[in-house]
Design an enzyme around this catalytic site. Structure first.
Site, PDB file in Angstrom:
ATOM      1  N   HIS A  55       0.825  -1.205   0.000  1.00 15.08           N
ATOM      2  CA  HIS A  55       0.000   0.000   0.000  1.00 15.08           C
ATOM      3  C   HIS A  55       0.863   1.260   0.000  1.00 15.08           C
ATOM      4  CE1 HIS A  55      -3.893  -2.069   1.011  1.00 15.08           C
ATOM      5  NE2 HIS A  55      -3.019  -2.998   1.370  1.00 15.08           N
TER       6      HIS A  55
ATOM      7  N   ASP B  15      -5.540   5.932   1.818  1.00 21.01           N
ATOM      8  CA  ASP B  15      -5.665   4.566   1.315  1.00 21.01           C
ATOM      9  C   ASP B  15      -7.114   4.114   1.448  1.00 21.01           C
ATOM     10  OD1 ASP B  15      -5.644   1.468   1.713  1.00 21.01           O
ATOM     11  OD2 ASP B  15      -3.675   1.905   0.859  1.00 21.01           O
TER      12      ASP B  15
END
Length: 458
Positions: free
Chosen positions: A25, A120
């Site tokens: 990520h 995110d």
């Protein structure tokens, strides 16, 4: 030097980004940050203390820690295998520190002012917190469009009886999500089904309630239909800006692990397309029995191999200890293989000696194999990896499944098939064609420019 983009009032603009603190990520978020900076936007990386990025690697970006306090016990990142519990714990622990850090940035705001926040897509609490502070917020999905579409459809799938998964329906096609079968739906075997469904519901609800847009690390050449379906389902715009690692002006090292670059010289000594690269990524781990079957399968395949065996990749060994090869296999490793704790993956996949990639099918690895034109052996472990594996094998035709049970004879046979067999040759040609399409897409893409303009309009 990039010029500073200005709003209508003549004040320079800043974007704040908040990555999830895991390598798969972190890398795409920092790549996106670099691309936005290259287009004249100032960027502040608000980050957790856990797995914090190294500011020295990104001198063009500003870094602000959130100073979160993580819970003790199995929900702590890295302390166990329950990924869903870890994500729930992270969201709970980081909501207040994120809100306070962002509020502090806004309170002391001076040029360049904050145009928007990008979090995110797994930070459902941060989506709500940023929106609550009156700041436009976008979600970066670091998985595929197919995966995100599956998450949006999850409540309907549960109502239709697909979830929880029943053994007798494993090979049934999911009509709404073809080519996915029931067995390909999002799963985390170590997590409670209700917890997984609850997490997905929170993510989807936060997206619908708070997001001013969604940013996806994908592109039309591979997921045009999925992107269209997502846009039909959401009321906010979707931007397909990938593959981010190809869009970046220069390669940057975002890895939380130190790569062993000696493997590149080792590859130099091998003929083109002769080496099988094996890596299950930065998070996935396997049982000791699976590890042993993988090792003996590689040993008996006769195929040269480069294998990433990182600390924590085998259950029960410990997150700091590197797993040992099974007794008796050292000679095979010395003569035909090389084992490293981490590799510079993009450079490895681009090396002409690599003939195929045995992968867990994480989205970053999937994109990197597509962009390098390398066919794959698919061994998905959890979450989005089953979705990606199905697309690699049945949508794009550049992969072979290793199956749910990893057994040495099948490993050896499949490795030989992909490296030297006719099917491997056909997959390699399809991978080459897909790479050409990818290069054309990258060369003509204006997605980042469109995203930057949208951010300035908020």
């Amino acid at each position: 030097m990039a010029r500073q983009e200005q709003g209508s009032d003549g004040v320079c603009r800043r974007v704040v980004v908040f990555p999830l603190p895991f390598e798969g990520h972190m890398s795409p978020m920092l790549q996106l940050a670099e691309l936005l900076h290259a287009r004249g936007l100032a960027v502040t990386v608000l980050h957790t203390d856990f797995n914090a990025p190294d500011p020295a690697r990104h001198p063009e970006l500003a870094f602000v820690p959130s100073h979160e306090t993580l819970p003790d016990g199995d929900a702590t990142p890295g302390a166990g295998t329950d990924i869903v519990a870890q994500l729930l714990a992270l969201n709970g622990a980081c909501e207040r520190p994120f809100r306070e850090a962002l509020a502090s940035l806004l309170l002391g705001q001076r040029p360049p002012d904050v145009a928007c926040v990008v979090v995110d897509g797994q930070w459902y609490t941060a989506l709500g917190a940023a929106s609550g502070l009156g700041v436009p917020v976008l979600a970066l999905r670091t998985d595929s469009a197919a995966m995100f579409r599956s998450m949006l459809a999850f409540p309907r799938l549960r109502d239709a009886g697909y979830i929880p998964v029943k053994d007798e329906r494993l090979d049934e096609l999911v009509a709404e999500l073809e080519p996915l079968r029931v067995r390909d739906l999002i799963r985390v075997d170590s997590s409670d089904t209700d917890a997984l469904c609850g997490f997905i519901a929170r993510v989807a609800a936060a997206m619908r309630a708070s997001a001013s847009g969604v940013v996806l690390n994908t592109f039309d050449a591979i997921e045009a239909l999925e992107l269209t379906k997502i846009q039909e389902e959401l009321s906010c715009p979707a931007f397909a800006v990938g593959p981010l690692h190809m869009m970046c002006p220069a390669p940057a090292d975002h890895s939380l692990h130190r790569p062993d670059r000696s493997c590149l010289a080792w590859l130099d000594a091998h003929p083109p397309r002769s080496v099988l690269y094996v890596s299950l990524g930065s998070v996935a781990s396997v049982d000791p029995g699976v590890f042993e079957e993988m090792a003996w399968g590689l040993a008996s395949s006769g195929v040269p191999f480069l294998w990433v065996v990182r600390p924590g990749s085998v259950h029960g060994v410990g997150t700091e200890a590197t797993p040992r090869m099974p007794d008796g296999i050292d000679e095979e490793v010395r003569t035909r293989g090389k084992v490293v704790t981490w590799a510079p993956q993009r450079e490895v996949l681009a090396h002409e000696a690599i003939g195929a990639f045995w992968t867990h099918c994480g989205w970053n690895s999937t994109l990197e194999s597509i962009c390098a034109g390398v066919p794959v052996l698919a061994q998905p472990c959890f979450a989005d990896q089953t979705v990606n594996a199905r697309y690699l094998t049945h949508q794009w035709g550049i992969g072979l499944e290793l199956g749910d049970v990893i057994e040495r004879a099948r490993v050896a046979k499949t490795a030989r098939m992909v490296m030297t067999g006719k099917e491997g040759g056909r997959m390699r040609e399809r991978a080459r064609q897909l790479k050409l399409q990818t290069n054309q897409c990258v060369a003509s893409s204006l997605a980042i420019e469109s995203l930057a303009r949208y951010m300035l309009s908020l």
